[in-house]
Structures are given as C-alpha cells and as structure tokens.
Design an enzyme around this catalytic site. Structure first.
Site, PDB file in Angstrom:
ATOM      1  N   CYS A 131      -4.875   2.586  -3.681  1.00  0.00           N
ATOM      2  CA  CYS A 131      -3.445   2.918  -3.187  1.00  0.00           C
ATOM      3  C   CYS A 131      -2.426   1.808  -3.226  1.00  0.00           C
ATOM      4  CB  CYS A 131      -3.692   3.194  -1.514  1.00  0.00           C
ATOM      5  SG  CYS A 131      -4.870   4.436  -1.364  1.00  0.00           S
ATOM      6  N   GLN A 144      -4.457  -5.030   7.203  1.00  0.00           N
ATOM      7  CA  GLN A 144      -5.328  -6.082   6.830  1.00  0.00           C
ATOM      8  C   GLN A 144      -5.470  -7.287   7.510  1.00  0.00           C
ATOM      9  OE1 GLN A 144      -7.598  -5.355   4.622  1.00  0.00           O
ATOM     10  NE2 GLN A 144      -7.177  -3.508   3.697  1.00  0.00           N
ATOM     11  N   ASP A 166       3.194  -4.191   8.215  1.00  0.00           N
ATOM     12  CA  ASP A 166       2.102  -3.280   8.005  1.00  0.00           C
ATOM     13  C   ASP A 166       0.879  -4.442   8.385  1.00  0.00           C
ATOM     14  OD1 ASP A 166      -0.343  -2.310   7.094  1.00  0.00           O
ATOM     15  OD2 ASP A 166       0.480  -1.681   5.264  1.00  0.00           O
ATOM     16  N   HIS A 218       0.881  -1.320   0.027  1.00  0.00           N
ATOM     17  CA  HIS A 218       0.058   0.065   0.166  1.00  0.00           C
ATOM     18  C   HIS A 218       0.920   1.310   0.105  1.00  0.00           C
ATOM     19  CE1 HIS A 218      -2.889   2.930   1.988  1.00  0.00           C
ATOM     20  NE2 HIS A 218      -3.890   2.109   1.572  1.00  0.00           N
ATOM     21  N   LYS A 263     -10.103  -0.731  10.567  1.00  0.00           N
ATOM     22  CA  LYS A 263     -10.403  -1.917   9.716  1.00  0.00           C
ATOM     23  C   LYS A 263     -10.578  -3.058  10.648  1.00  0.00           C
ATOM     24  CE  LYS A 263      -7.039  -0.352   6.188  1.00  0.00           C
ATOM     25  NZ  LYS A 263      -7.966   0.106   4.922  1.00  0.00           N
TER      26      LYS A 263
HETATM   27  N1  PMP Z   1      -1.626  -0.662   4.372  1.00  0.00           N
HETATM   28  C1  PMP Z   1      -2.723  -1.554   3.919  1.00  0.00           C
HETATM   29  C2  PMP Z   1      -2.173  -2.773   3.508  1.00  0.00           C
HETATM   30  C3  PMP Z   1      -3.942  -1.157   3.891  1.00  0.00           C
HETATM   31  O1  PMP Z   1      -4.915  -1.823   3.245  1.00  0.00           O
HETATM   32  C4  PMP Z   1      -4.283   0.317   4.359  1.00  0.00           C
HETATM   33  C5  PMP Z   1      -5.592   0.848   4.237  1.00  0.00           C
HETATM   34  N2  PMP Z   1      -6.113   0.481   2.832  1.00  0.00           N
HETATM   35  C6  PMP Z   1      -3.211   0.964   4.828  1.00  0.00           C
HETATM   36  C7  PMP Z   1      -2.095   0.365   4.920  1.00  0.00           C
HETATM   37  C8  PMP Z   1      -3.332   2.389   5.276  1.00  0.00           C
HETATM   38  O2  PMP Z   1      -4.304   2.161   6.397  1.00  0.00           O
HETATM   39  P1  PMP Z   1      -4.958   4.004   6.997  1.00  0.00           P
HETATM   40  O3  PMP Z   1      -5.461   4.697   5.746  1.00  0.00           O
HETATM   41  O4  PMP Z   1      -5.785   3.499   7.965  1.00  0.00           O
HETATM   42  O5  PMP Z   1      -3.757   4.418   7.600  1.00  0.00           O
END
Ligand code: PMP
Length: 427
Positions: A382, A221, A218, A121, A244
């Site tokens: 993203c 998910q 990270d 991401h 999430k």
């Molecule tokens: N890493 C991953 C794998 C994600 O799926 C996401 C959110 N889609 C993020 C980071 C970023 O999370 P946040 O927008 O809550 O900071």
C-alpha cells in the site's frame, strides 16, 4: 528486559504448526496477534456487560456504556491525549485519516496546500490527494533524503512557500492571487511501513505549526513501539489501528486536541451524534460523540483498552527495545545474503525490514518460506508512490514484534537463503 518465553505464552496462536513446521510469524507490521487477556476481556464483555451504549437506562446499558467510557480514558492516557474527550473511536487508521481529511475539507480553499511524503501508506496519501483535487488545492509530495527519511530540507522549503518536484497539479492562485497558498495540513507517518523510517515527529510538528499548518501523524506503525505521547510530539491529530497493537481488528482511534477536533465537520450522520433533530435542521452533540455516528464498536474499544493495559504492563520501552534488537539482528542477517538489497537506511528504524533479492520475485520468495512456516509479507504494501520511486512493484518485508525471538529471525534468514538458492537454481 522482557521475558520473551513467558510473553509467548500469552499468544497461543504462536504455537501453530504450518505445513508441519512451527509458525514463525514475522508479518507484524500488517497485523499483530492478540493476547489471551484481550480475548478474555472481549468474551467477558459479551458474557457480562453486552448492551448498546449511550442509549438505554437499564443495568446492562449502564455497564456497557461505562466499559466504553472507561476504555476511552485508558486509550486517552495511553496516547497522551489532553482529554478523554479527545479520543474518537474509529474502525482504524484509514477511517481516522479519512475522517480528518473529510472533516477539514470545508477549510481548504483553492490554492491552499496539503503536504504529505512520498513514503506514505495509501491511507495517508489518497484521502489528501482526493481532497486537494476536489478543492483545487495543491498536493505537495515531499521526497526522501539519501537515507530514506523524509527530506526535512525539502519540507522546510515547501513550508516556506517553495514547492515540491513531485507536486500535484499546477498551483492554483489562492484568493489573494498568490501562486502558492498557505500550507493547511502536514500529514506524515510516524514510521514508514516499507522503509521503517521513524519520523522526528516533534521537529516536524514544530515546523508545521510555525507555518500555520495542522500536523497529522499516522501512528499505525508506532503505537506499540515505545511511548507515543501525542502532546509531547505536538500532534494535532494522531491516527492508529488496534490490530497493529494487539487489540484485534475493527477498532482504532483518532486522538486530537480539543481545538483540532472542534475544527472537524462530521463526516457521518446518524444516531447518537446529534443534539436536536428537527425537520429543518440538526445540531451536533459534544465531542467526541459528534464524530461517532451510529452504534460504536464498543467491544472493540474494550479490546483496545485491554491491549493498552497489556502493553503498559509489559513496559512500553522494554517492548520497543526488544523490537529494535530484533530488527537490528534481522538487518544483519539479511544483509549477509548474497544479492539481497534492504530498502532504505533510515537514521532511526522501527521494527521492520523490506528487501528485494536479485532475480527473485518477492511473491515466490514469500510462498517458499511459508512452506517452512515463515510468515512474511510481499507486495507493494500500500505504498505504490514509494515503490515507484525505487522502480519496484513489489518487495518482501520481515516485521518482528516483541514476542519473536532471535532464533526465529535466524530460522527465517536461513529459510530465505534456501529459497533464494532454490529459485535461482530454477531459473
Ligand atoms: N498507515 C500505515 C503506516 C500503515 O502501516 C497502515 C497499515 N498497513 C495504515 C496506515 C492503514 O491501517 P489500517 O489498514 O488498519 O486502517
């Protein structure tokens, strides 16, 4: 086994009517819904315990501070932190990952290397890319294998002094004149938000540590999907977002070992993170307050802890088992649709399926199914470097959570099929 019908009662929003159809919410990889018990805990804090934390001496200040610190203990246990002081509350995953990248910047020397994968991401890609550019370090982007998992052979080669095909700027010599300096950080997602690939985190942590690198996971998910124990997984840092995992927005955490958190230079300066401030200099408070400048989102922390309690009470392995079953069912239903291509075929998939359909734009598809109540996601999610690799700019994504049913997946698949037929006819 989860009693899904009962669980759904915890989430009144699931009863919403959308354009006259029942809501079928399948965008849980973006954000999950919040159960009543979490909402109650938030309202309860404002009703009975609201005051700024770690400051006042009055009754409510104590009540609020003890709720925040109680939340820290709950989150520490939930994430398998070695100590409750190893939990830093953040705004979410992005904030936590930036905190680590900024906090380690002073350690990164020209020629050093930082390793990510092509499926990260942007939150776990851009902070490291920028750090490398700033420090003259090499940004190593490991590719995927034929299944859509991180290519562990390539990772091993990079950790062994080799380099990636898709690396950043040409290697700069390190202080000792070596063309490729040591790998300082390996930062990877526990699960790709596009391919659903689950990282064999323990194995990767061992590989990173054997090479002398820090391992950043990270966890955005994976946190609601089974038991995630950062010590068992060998993480130096674990980042995740409350929204999430049923806690609502604006809160998340960076969980680390005390040693790895000690390495971080504070990124933000201000109230509560200091020891002593004089005209000449400032000393820092102990962890974790040193990394929580300003008034923290203490009500968010209470919500995050309430969500941890909720998931624990449901049974985290039961949650994961049901989400796996739904994802497998979705995969079967979607694969049966003519001209639909599922991205990736990872060895272990976590709760989401991304796809494209020949001749159909994902945005049109998601707009049409929304008219029938089905919430999917479309876009680059993203993860532009990953979509580039597939020669795509946009995909559709269906991501169930444990409150979804097989019938909802069937309904969504039927609506996708109808939309595809309509869009093809309109061409
Ligand atoms: N890493 C991953 C794998 C994600 O799926 C996401 C959110 N889609 C993020 C980071 C970023 O999370 P946040 O927008 O809550 O900071």
């Amino acid at each position: 086994m989860l009693d899904v019908a009962r669980v759904r009662e915890d989430f009144p929003i699931l009863g919403t009517q959308v354009h006259g159809c029942p809501l079928v919410y399948l965008d849980n990889s973006a954000t999950t819904q919040v159960p009543e018990c979490v909402l109650d805990r938030v309202a309860g804090h404002y009703r009975t315990s609201n005051a700024n934390v770690h400051r006042g001496m009055h009754y409510l200040a104590h009540a609020s501070t003890s709720a925040l610190e109680g939340a820290r203990r709950t989150v520490a246990a939930f994430a398998g932190a070695p100590s409750e002081d190893g939990v830093v509350f953040t705004r979410g995953t992005t904030d936590a990952l930036n905190m680590v990248a900024r906090g380690l910047a002073y350690l990164i020397q020209p020629g050093d290397r930082v390793v990510v994968s092509v499926m990260e991401h942007h939150s776990n890609y851009v902070p490291w890319q920028q750090l490398c550019a700033e420090r003259g370090a090499r940004f190593e982007v490991v590719g995927l294998d034929e299944r859509g998992d991180v290519d562990l052979d390539e990772l091993a080669r990079v950790l062994d002094g080799g380099t990636t095909a898709a690396g950043g700027p040409a290697a700069t010599a390190d202080a000792a004149g070596n063309a490729r300096g040591p790998v300082r950080v390996v930062a990877l997602a526990g699960c790709s938000n596009v391919l659903g690939s689950v990282l064999p985190a323990r194995r990767v942590a061992d590989m990173a540590h054997a090479a002398g690198a820090l391992f950043v996971l990270d966890g955005a998910q994976i946190m609601r999907h089974g038991v995630v124990d950062m010590q068992a997984l060998g993480c130096d840092y674990l980042a995740f977002s409350g929204h999430k995992m049923m806690a609502g927005t604006g809160i998340g955490a960076l969980v680390g070992t005390m040693g790895s958190l000690e390495l971080l230079r504070p990124r933000d300066f201000g109230g509560e993170m200091v020891g002593e401030v004089t005209r000449e200099r400032t000393t820092w408070d102990a962890l974790p307050l040193r990394l929580e400048a300003g008034t923290p989102n203490y009500v968010g922390a209470v919500a995050l802890a309430a969500a941890c309690d909720y998931l624990n009470a449901l049974g985290r392995n039961d949650v994961a088992a049901w989400e796996d079953e739904l994802a497998t069912h979705a995969l079967e239903r979607l694969r049966a649709i003519d001209g639909l291509h599922v991205l990736g075929n990872p060895r272990k998939r976590c709760g989401l399926v991304s796809f494209t359909v020949d001749g159909v734009h994902p945005l049109d598809l998601c707009t049409l199914v929304d008219a029938r109540g089905v919430a999917l996601r479309s876009g680059h999610n993203c993860a532009q470097p990953l979509l580039d690799l597939f020669g795509l700019t946009s995909v559709a994504r269906l991501s169930p959570a444990f409150y979804n049913t097989r019938e909802e997946i069937d309904y969504a698949a039927e609506q996708i099929e109808c939309a595809v037929t309509m869009l093809r006819a309109a061409r």
